[in-house]
Design a protein around this motif. Structure first.
Motif, short mmCIF file in Angstrom:
data_model
loop_
_atom_site.label_atom_id
_atom_site.label_comp_id
_atom_site.label_asym_id
_atom_site.label_seq_id
_atom_site.Cartn_x
_atom_site.Cartn_y
_atom_site.Cartn_z
N SER A 4 21.07 -35.07 -36.05
CA SER A 4 19.91 -35.93 -36.25
C SER A 4 20.05 -37.15 -35.34
N SER A 5 18.98 -37.52 -34.71
CA SER A 5 19.02 -38.69 -33.81
C SER A 5 19.00 -40.01 -34.57
N THR A 6 18.82 -39.97 -35.89
CA THR A 6 18.71 -41.20 -36.67
C THR A 6 19.83 -41.36 -37.70
N CYS A 7 20.86 -40.55 -37.60
CA CYS A 7 21.91 -40.52 -38.62
C CYS A 7 23.23 -41.03 -38.04
N LEU A 66 26.15 -40.63 -39.31
CA LEU A 66 27.14 -39.56 -39.42
C LEU A 66 27.03 -38.60 -38.24
N SER A 67 25.82 -38.34 -37.79
CA SER A 67 25.62 -37.50 -36.61
C SER A 67 26.21 -38.17 -35.37
N ALA A 68 26.06 -39.47 -35.26
CA ALA A 68 26.63 -40.20 -34.11
C ALA A 68 28.16 -40.09 -34.13
N ASP A 69 28.76 -40.21 -35.31
CA ASP A 69 30.21 -40.05 -35.43
C ASP A 69 30.63 -38.64 -35.03
N ALA A 70 29.89 -37.64 -35.49
CA ALA A 70 30.21 -36.25 -35.17
C ALA A 70 30.08 -36.00 -33.67
N LYS A 71 29.07 -36.61 -33.06
CA LYS A 71 28.88 -36.41 -31.62
C LYS A 71 30.09 -36.93 -30.84
N ARG A 72 30.63 -38.06 -31.26
CA ARG A 72 31.84 -38.58 -30.61
C ARG A 72 33.01 -37.60 -30.76
N GLU A 73 33.10 -36.96 -31.90
CA GLU A 73 34.16 -35.96 -32.12
C GLU A 73 33.98 -34.76 -31.20
N VAL A 74 32.77 -34.28 -31.09
CA VAL A 74 32.48 -33.09 -30.31
C VAL A 74 32.65 -33.35 -28.81
N HIS A 97 28.78 -32.23 -41.64
CA HIS A 97 29.05 -33.58 -42.14
C HIS A 97 30.39 -34.11 -41.61
N ARG A 98 31.22 -34.62 -42.49
CA ARG A 98 32.49 -35.22 -42.07
C ARG A 98 33.54 -34.19 -41.65
N ASN A 99 33.24 -32.91 -41.85
CA ASN A 99 34.16 -31.86 -41.41
C ASN A 99 33.99 -31.52 -39.94
N VAL A 100 33.03 -32.15 -39.28
CA VAL A 100 32.85 -31.97 -37.83
C VAL A 100 33.84 -32.90 -37.14
N THR A 101 35.00 -32.34 -36.82
CA THR A 101 36.03 -33.12 -36.14
C THR A 101 36.54 -32.34 -34.93
N ALA A 102 37.00 -33.07 -33.94
CA ALA A 102 37.56 -32.43 -32.76
C ALA A 102 38.74 -31.55 -33.14
N ASP A 103 39.58 -32.03 -34.05
CA ASP A 103 40.75 -31.28 -34.47
C ASP A 103 40.35 -29.94 -35.10
N ALA A 104 39.37 -29.96 -35.99
CA ALA A 104 38.93 -28.72 -36.64
C ALA A 104 38.36 -27.74 -35.62
#
Length: 107
Positions: free
Chosen positions: A30-33, A35-43, A92-99
């Motif tokens: 989502s462009s307005t979330c 949590l999505s911004a955090d996930a994008k940094r992980e990816v 959600h919070r399970n979107v991590t680079a490590d995972a």
């Protein structure tokens, strides 16, 4: 690795074709979330091709992917695909680079 934006079923078909020869990530967000911004940094640290779609502007594609794989949509969400099949998905919070890295290495 740079993101490539996908927004249509034709784009997704091309992604599935590419997954026949290498593992890829589909990143739905989502462009307005926040949590999505955090996930994008992980990816961003993933070393395989990443195809992103913004749910607000590509809802039909998001719905198509959900139906195609039978994976309930949640945002943010990553799906690792190889040979046209999902190997891993997280949201959600399970979107991590490590995972993601563990999923790529274990398959």
């Amino acid at each position: 690795m740079p993101y490539q934006t996908i927004s249509s079923i034709d784009d997704f078909t091309a992604v599935l074709d590419q997954s026949q020869s290498e593992k890829i990530v589909v990143f739905k967000h989502s462009s307005t979330c926040d949590l999505s911004a955090d996930a994008k940094r992980e990816v961003e640290s993933v070393n395989i091709p990443v195809f992103e779609l913004t749910v607000q502007t590509s809802r039909p594609l998001s719905n198509h992917i959900e139906t195609y794989f039978g994976i309930r949509h949640e945002s943010p969400q990553v799906i690792v695909i190889h040979h046209g099949k999902p190997l891993f998905n997280a949201s959600h919070r399970n979107v991590t680079a490590d995972a993601i890295h563990k999923a790529i290495q274990s398959q």
